[in-house]
Design a protein around this motif. Structure first.
Motif, PDB file in Angstrom:
ATOM      1  N   LEU A 169       0.845  -1.178   0.000  1.00  0.00           N
ATOM      2  CA  LEU A 169       0.000   0.000   0.000  1.00  0.00           C
ATOM      3  C   LEU A 169       0.886   1.236   0.000  1.00  0.00           C
ATOM      4  CD1 LEU A 169      -2.769  -1.002   2.566  1.00  0.00           C
ATOM      5  CD2 LEU A 169      -2.911  -0.992   0.071  1.00  0.00           C
ATOM      6  N   LEU A 170       0.641   2.110  -0.957  1.00  0.00           N
ATOM      7  CA  LEU A 170       1.370   3.372  -1.024  1.00  0.00           C
ATOM      8  C   LEU A 170       0.794   4.343   0.007  1.00  0.00           C
ATOM      9  CD1 LEU A 170       1.623   3.698  -4.908  1.00  0.00           C
ATOM     10  CD2 LEU A 170       3.233   2.624  -3.309  1.00  0.00           C
ATOM     11  N   PRO A 171       1.518   5.400   0.341  1.00  0.00           N
ATOM     12  CA  PRO A 171       1.038   6.330   1.378  1.00  0.00           C
ATOM     13  C   PRO A 171      -0.349   6.904   1.118  1.00  0.00           C
ATOM     14  CG  PRO A 171       3.360   6.718   0.953  1.00  0.00           C
ATOM     15  CD  PRO A 171       2.906   5.725  -0.075  1.00  0.00           C
ATOM     16  N   ASP A 172      -0.737   7.022  -0.160  1.00  0.00           N
ATOM     17  CA  ASP A 172      -2.068   7.558  -0.463  1.00  0.00           C
ATOM     18  C   ASP A 172      -3.155   6.492  -0.434  1.00  0.00           C
ATOM     19  OD1 ASP A 172      -1.425   6.142  -2.721  1.00  0.00           O
ATOM     20  OD2 ASP A 172      -1.761   7.781  -4.139  1.00  0.00           O
ATOM     21  N   GLY A 173      -2.781   5.260  -0.058  1.00  0.00           N
ATOM     22  CA  GLY A 173      -3.758   4.195   0.037  1.00  0.00           C
ATOM     23  C   GLY A 173      -3.945   3.398  -1.239  1.00  0.00           C
ATOM     24  N   GLN A 174      -3.154   3.659  -2.255  1.00  0.00           N
ATOM     25  CA  GLN A 174      -3.254   2.919  -3.513  1.00  0.00           C
ATOM     26  C   GLN A 174      -2.557   1.564  -3.391  1.00  0.00           C
ATOM     27  OE1 GLN A 174      -5.028   3.954  -6.365  1.00  0.00           O
ATOM     28  NE2 GLN A 174      -5.766   5.421  -4.842  1.00  0.00           N
ATOM     29  N   LEU A 175      -3.125   0.573  -4.051  1.00  0.00           N
ATOM     30  CA  LEU A 175      -2.557  -0.767  -4.069  1.00  0.00           C
ATOM     31  C   LEU A 175      -1.562  -0.881  -5.211  1.00  0.00           C
ATOM     32  CD1 LEU A 175      -2.918  -3.603  -2.676  1.00  0.00           C
ATOM     33  CD2 LEU A 175      -4.443  -4.161  -4.581  1.00  0.00           C
ATOM     34  N   ALA A 176      -0.364  -1.386  -4.924  1.00  0.00           N
ATOM     35  CA  ALA A 176       0.678  -1.496  -5.945  1.00  0.00           C
ATOM     36  C   ALA A 176       1.357  -2.854  -5.847  1.00  0.00           C
ATOM     37  CB  ALA A 176       1.709  -0.381  -5.769  1.00  0.00           C
ATOM     38  N   GLU A 177       2.005  -3.235  -6.936  1.00  0.00           N
ATOM     39  CA  GLU A 177       2.758  -4.491  -6.959  1.00  0.00           C
ATOM     40  C   GLU A 177       3.952  -4.396  -6.008  1.00  0.00           C
ATOM     41  OE1 GLU A 177       2.315  -7.306  -8.677  1.00  0.00           O
ATOM     42  OE2 GLU A 177       0.737  -6.788 -10.106  1.00  0.00           O
ATOM     43  N   ALA A 178       4.383  -5.543  -5.526  1.00  0.00           N
ATOM     44  CA  ALA A 178       5.586  -5.613  -4.695  1.00  0.00           C
ATOM     45  C   ALA A 178       6.315  -6.896  -5.060  1.00  0.00           C
ATOM     46  CB  ALA A 178       5.240  -5.589  -3.211  1.00  0.00           C
ATOM     47  N   ASP A 179       7.554  -7.023  -4.607  1.00  0.00           N
ATOM     48  CA  ASP A 179       8.296  -8.251  -4.838  1.00  0.00           C
ATOM     49  C   ASP A 179       8.587  -8.918  -3.502  1.00  0.00           C
ATOM     50  OD1 ASP A 179      10.409  -6.819  -3.700  1.00  0.00           O
ATOM     51  OD2 ASP A 179      11.270  -6.306  -5.640  1.00  0.00           O
ATOM     52  N   SER A 180       9.130 -10.117  -3.576  1.00  0.00           N
ATOM     53  CA  SER A 180       9.372 -10.893  -2.358  1.00  0.00           C
ATOM     54  C   SER A 180      10.406 -10.236  -1.453  1.00  0.00           C
ATOM     55  CB  SER A 180       9.797 -12.317  -2.714  1.00  0.00           C
ATOM     56  OG  SER A 180      10.974 -12.305  -3.517  1.00  0.00           O
ATOM     57  N   THR A 181      11.298  -9.426  -2.034  1.00  0.00           N
ATOM     58  CA  THR A 181      12.302  -8.739  -1.207  1.00  0.00           C
ATOM     59  C   THR A 181      11.636  -7.761  -0.257  1.00  0.00           C
ATOM     60  OG1 THR A 181      13.949  -8.936  -2.962  1.00  0.00           O
ATOM     61  CG2 THR A 181      14.348  -7.286  -1.256  1.00  0.00           C
ATOM     62  N   LEU A 182      10.688  -6.974  -0.777  1.00  0.00           N
ATOM     63  CA  LEU A 182       9.976  -6.039   0.081  1.00  0.00           C
ATOM     64  C   LEU A 182       9.130  -6.777   1.107  1.00  0.00           C
ATOM     65  CD1 LEU A 182       8.345  -2.721  -0.715  1.00  0.00           C
ATOM     66  CD2 LEU A 182       6.890  -4.465   0.315  1.00  0.00           C
ATOM     67  N   ILE A 183       8.557  -7.902   0.703  1.00  0.00           N
ATOM     68  CA  ILE A 183       7.716  -8.674   1.624  1.00  0.00           C
ATOM     69  C   ILE A 183       8.551  -9.198   2.791  1.00  0.00           C
ATOM     70  CG2 ILE A 183       6.324 -10.760   1.846  1.00  0.00           C
ATOM     71  CD1 ILE A 183       4.983  -8.423   0.331  1.00  0.00           C
ATOM     72  N   ARG A 184       9.754  -9.650   2.496  1.00  0.00           N
ATOM     73  CA  ARG A 184      10.594 -10.216   3.560  1.00  0.00           C
ATOM     74  C   ARG A 184      11.189  -9.134   4.457  1.00  0.00           C
ATOM     75  NH1 ARG A 184      12.084 -13.792  -0.868  1.00  0.00           N
ATOM     76  NH2 ARG A 184      11.354 -15.911  -0.416  1.00  0.00           N
ATOM     77  N   LYS A 185      11.531  -7.977   3.876  1.00  0.00           N
ATOM     78  CA  LYS A 185      12.118  -6.884   4.648  1.00  0.00           C
ATOM     79  C   LYS A 185      11.422  -5.581   4.261  1.00  0.00           C
ATOM     80  CE  LYS A 185      16.674  -9.068   5.118  1.00  0.00           C
ATOM     81  NZ  LYS A 185      18.138  -8.911   4.893  1.00  0.00           N
ATOM     82  N   PRO A 186      10.219  -5.350   4.819  1.00  0.00           N
ATOM     83  CA  PRO A 186       9.420  -4.231   4.353  1.00  0.00           C
ATOM     84  C   PRO A 186       9.866  -2.863   4.832  1.00  0.00           C
ATOM     85  CG  PRO A 186       8.291  -5.403   6.107  1.00  0.00           C
ATOM     86  CD  PRO A 186       9.506  -6.215   5.768  1.00  0.00           C
ATOM     87  N   GLY A 187      10.561  -2.769   5.927  1.00  0.00           N
ATOM     88  CA  GLY A 187      10.898  -1.447   6.447  1.00  0.00           C
ATOM     89  C   GLY A 187       9.741  -0.885   7.259  1.00  0.00           C
ATOM     90  N   ARG A 188      10.024   0.109   8.085  1.00  0.00           N
ATOM     91  CA  ARG A 188       9.027   0.613   9.019  1.00  0.00           C
ATOM     92  C   ARG A 188       7.876   1.339   8.344  1.00  0.00           C
ATOM     93  NH1 ARG A 188      11.469   4.054  13.704  1.00  0.00           N
ATOM     94  NH2 ARG A 188       9.281   3.896  14.344  1.00  0.00           N
ATOM     95  N   LYS A 189       8.132   2.000   7.232  1.00  0.00           N
ATOM     96  CA  LYS A 189       7.106   2.833   6.613  1.00  0.00           C
ATOM     97  C   LYS A 189       6.329   2.121   5.517  1.00  0.00           C
ATOM     98  CE  LYS A 189       9.351   7.231   7.669  1.00  0.00           C
ATOM     99  NZ  LYS A 189       9.809   8.541   7.133  1.00  0.00           N
ATOM    100  N   ALA A 190       6.689   0.907   5.223  1.00  0.00           N
ATOM    101  CA  ALA A 190       6.000   0.151   4.171  1.00  0.00           C
ATOM    102  C   ALA A 190       4.821  -0.619   4.757  1.00  0.00           C
ATOM    103  CB  ALA A 190       6.968  -0.804   3.488  1.00  0.00           C
ATOM    104  N   VAL A 191       3.807  -0.834   3.939  1.00  0.00           N
ATOM    105  CA  VAL A 191       2.681  -1.697   4.301  1.00  0.00           C
ATOM    106  C   VAL A 191       2.659  -2.847   3.304  1.00  0.00           C
ATOM    107  CG1 VAL A 191       0.202  -1.888   4.654  1.00  0.00           C
ATOM    108  CG2 VAL A 191       1.385   0.226   5.263  1.00  0.00           C
ATOM    109  N   PRO A 192       3.359  -3.937   3.613  1.00  0.00           N
ATOM    110  CA  PRO A 192       3.404  -5.068   2.684  1.00  0.00           C
ATOM    111  C   PRO A 192       2.129  -5.894   2.768  1.00  0.00           C
ATOM    112  CG  PRO A 192       4.608  -5.602   4.674  1.00  0.00           C
ATOM    113  CD  PRO A 192       4.141  -4.182   4.835  1.00  0.00           C
TER     114      PRO A 192
END
Length: 404
Positions: A226-249
């Protein structure tokens, strides 16, 4: 010399044959009218239909995790011959048979009667504080099209072949499922440990398992964010495994029910307390607001929406839901304004378990002891007071439906 009759006739015959073989010089009159065009008998050929994607591989992973047979010809068939999987599958069948008899059959019969009109008006189900619990929400609302689940558990990935071959997988699955199959809810502390292991790295493996065990065909899995504006976007497995504090995987699973209905199951790993929502700029709540009118389901939610620092998600539910189905761990009764909501009570209200003793609601006791409007029966256990005849559910219907 005299010639015989045949000999005299031969020259004349030759002349006659030569004349017959000469091309005619007589012109044939052509018609002055244009002949009608021949009808067009060409048949339009439709372009070939695109090949359907092969969905067997992902569903076979779900079936394997559930202890169910995979498709003939699947490369997972050889793993099914191993004694460890066979023992796990036999044990899983027994557990699920017991579970369906104790809960599924009763929930289905009750919901068909009590939630008939609710189900018909519930294309989208919002299930905050759910973890990977697709099991209960699809049992309550089997005809809905979209399920949006939020939890703290990591998203997880589709298990690799190496993880499926790992014998530690089966004990991890059994331990993760034990409480939900016996008590109807996940134990939060256990989930925090179990869903960060190598074998089960998040919610997705259990969601796939639940899909298979509830007779859904898993057709596709894609990782999203989820992007900051609430839009749904594609992601990859790298982001899923290590999303970071500000990401919504998140993850999106495409399903098809036994009756052929297409469904979408989404899960997002996010802390929706008021303070943490600032880190993600409230992306999760913004996204949920785009989904149209909601039916919200809440169960075993550790009474978080009773508290002041979960006001934003509580307000979202109250603003965007036409129906709320919850146990007493959901939104405190005092937040349902009588002018806005019609409340129907089911089962029995007792004090919360000792862990949540401070969340006792005198208003609930008054409602459940009202002899003029007694609560309706609830023939199954649910929530923290999980035993039959100890559990409660509240159905809240909005007086004026939410606009699209």
């Amino acid at each position: 010399m005299r010639f015989s009759t045949p000999q005299r006739l031969l020259p004349a015959l030759l002349v006659l044959l030569a004349a017959c073989n000469e091309p005619s010089t007589t012109k044939t009159e052509q018609p002055t009218t244009t002949p009608a065009a021949a009808p067009d008998t060409t048949v339009a050929v439709a372009p070939p239909a695109p090949a359907k994607p092969d969905t067997a591989a992902i569903h076979n992973v779900a079936a394997y995790l559930a202890g169910l047979p995979v498709s003939r010809g699947s490369d997972l068939q050889e793993l099914e011959t191993q004694p460890a999987w066979q023992a796990y599958a036999a044990d899983a069948d027994k557990s699920w048979t017991k579970y369906h008899a104790a809960r599924t059959t009763k929930i289905e019969a009750w919901a068909a009667k009590e939630l008939d009109s609710v189900r018909a008006a519930s294309p989208t189900i919002f299930y905050p504080f759910s973890g990977p619990d697709f099991l209960n929400v699809t049992t309550m609302f089997p005809g809905s099209q979209t399920y949006v689940l939020l939890g703290l558990e990591p998203v997880g990935t589709v298990p690799s072949r190496a993880n499926l071959e790992n014998r530690k997988l089966f004990p991890a699955l059994k331990e993760s499922l034990w409480s939900v199959l016996n008590f109807s809810f996940f134990r939060t502390n256990s989930m925090a440990v179990n869903l960060k292991s190598v074998e089960l790295d998040g919610a997705l493996p259990l969601m796939l398992l639940f899909a298979a065990r509830t007779q859904h065909q898993v057709e596709a899995v894609r990782y999203v964010q989820l992007l900051p504006d609430g839009q749904l976007a594609e992601a990859d497995s790298t982001l899923i495994r290590k999303p970071g504090r500000k990401a919504v995987p998140g993850v999106e699973v495409k399903l098809r029910s036994a009756s052929g209905q297409a469904k979408t199951l989404q899960y997002f790993s996010v802390d929706i307390s008021d303070g943490q929502l600032g880190q993600t700029q409230e992306a999760a709540l913004k996204y949920v607001r785009t989904l149209g009118p909601l039916t919200t389901y809440v169960k075993s939610a550790t009474y978080l929406m009773h508290k002041s620092y979960f006001s934003k998600v509580r307000n979202l539910v109250l603003e965007r839901s036409n129906f709320v189905l919850q146990d007493d761990s959901g939104i405190a009764m005092k937040y349902f304004k009588p002018a806005d909501w019609q409340l129907t009570y089911y089962g029995t209200y007792k004090r919360p378990i000792n862990l949540f003793a401070k969340q006792y609601q005198p208003e609930m006791t008054a409602a459940y002891t009202d002899k003029a409007n007694p609560p309706r029966p609830l023939p199954f256990g649910t929530g923290y007071n999980w035993r039959e005849n100890d559990s409660n559910l509240l159905l809240a219907r909005r007086a004026t439906p939410v606009a699209e």
